[in-house]
Design an enzyme around this catalytic site. Sequence first.
Site, mmCIF file in Angstrom:
data_model
loop_
_atom_site.group_PDB
_atom_site.id
_atom_site.type_symbol
_atom_site.label_atom_id
_atom_site.label_comp_id
_atom_site.label_asym_id
_atom_site.label_seq_id
_atom_site.Cartn_x
_atom_site.Cartn_y
_atom_site.Cartn_z
ATOM 1 N N GLY A 119 -4.282 2.729 1.555
ATOM 2 C CA GLY A 119 -4.494 1.925 2.757
ATOM 3 C C GLY A 119 -3.270 1.774 3.651
ATOM 4 N N GLN A 120 -2.195 2.493 3.342
ATOM 5 C CA GLN A 120 -0.967 2.388 4.144
ATOM 6 C C GLN A 120 -1.193 2.970 5.540
ATOM 7 O OE1 GLN A 120 2.355 5.019 3.120
ATOM 8 N NE2 GLN A 120 3.741 3.262 3.079
ATOM 9 N N GLN A 168 0.880 -1.159 0.000
ATOM 10 C CA GLN A 168 0.000 0.000 0.000
ATOM 11 C C GLN A 168 0.925 1.219 0.000
ATOM 12 O OE1 GLN A 168 -1.210 -1.838 3.519
ATOM 13 N NE2 GLN A 168 -3.342 -2.114 2.924
ATOM 14 N N HIS A 180 6.358 -1.039 3.116
ATOM 15 C CA HIS A 180 6.353 -2.437 3.563
ATOM 16 C C HIS A 180 5.511 -3.297 2.632
ATOM 17 C CE1 HIS A 180 3.026 -0.372 5.678
ATOM 18 N NE2 HIS A 180 2.397 -1.529 5.754
#
Lengths: 196, 196
Positions: free
Chosen positions: A103-104, A97, A110
């Site tokens: 949506g991070q 994301q 990551h």
Amino acid sequence: MSSDIQAEMPPSSLAKAIQFGPFTVTSQVFYKTPLSFCLVNLKPLLPGHILVCPLRRVQHIDQLSAHEVTDLFSTVQLASRTLKRVYNASACNIAIQDGEAAGQSVPHVHAHLIPRSDGDMDAQGGGDKIYEQLEGDEGDVGKHQREEEGVRKGKFPKVEDDKRKPRSMEEMEKEARWLAEEIQKDAQKFSNESSL
Amino acid sequence: MSSDIQAEMPPSSLAKAIQFGPFTVTSQVFYKTPLSFCLVNLKPLLPGHILVCPLRRVQHIDQLSAHEVTDLFSTVQLASRTLKRVYNASACNIAIQDGEAAGQSVPHVHAHLIPRSDGDMDAQGGGDKIYEQLEGDEGDVGKHQREEEGVRKGKFPKVEDDKRKPRSMEEMEKEARWLAEEIQKDAQKFSNESSL
């Protein structure tokens, strides 16, 4: 006494504190390269759900150098191999994301890696639910880490009505040590194959 | 006449046929490196939804060589930069379904890239729906390509009850030409920055 000390030690060669966004995750880390690291999750969506990150804390992939991108994704490749092998999985979801609107939840690049097998999500409503969970509260690694820090500091007692409990540090460290051994086998094998 | 010919030509430098799994997607391709390529989608989940693939047809990431992984993900990085710029997006979803049990519909490694902005999925039920669609029929790039082949060959007239129509070849080629120009700007800029 010595086993208590042992339980708090990160896997060997990981003495230096490792940060995932604002969180110190050293004892969750099971693999480290010159530029990247892999960590186990506080609340895996499925067994084997791990994260792969660059050591340098940047939010977006396009902020990484060419060397960092190469190192990060060769680590993703290696980790996908290990996860499929040790979880006896036929497939793996890899999701990044890249930014809040995607949506991070932790502003540190990551990649989620989730080993998958046929029918593994049937109890939760089918295979596509893994993504719904990844985007929802269940997959909010930032929320989970914040809760964990609260628990550790005794500040924010965690109240949750869902059934999944955050795992204990001991449980995560045990998994981290196991995966640390397993990924080394693949790293060694891969390195031997490449040099043939 | 000349404009008809023009409309059927792939972007320059893409003369050789390019395969995505069993499908010939040459005219959907807008960027090609020595080992990877980017293509526009027949039925994008959101504007700018593209795929990045290795040229060599393998199903799993762990079947790629180190050079292929490096090339693939430096292309993903470059494409994410271009998509965010040209779609004025703040974020990007990057997702790889590595194997059938992870939702892979075409047995050829491919990264989905979807530029994202705040509120872009509100009309469809919120941000997490992008993943549900990716896993469902809407995101089944194999199904879409099969339907497109059917349409082109006049064999399997497409019958669908949902509202999204597959795009015309002309529309896709137009987008491919536009993105081909735009990604070259970023490739050039990035290359200049790296050599400083």
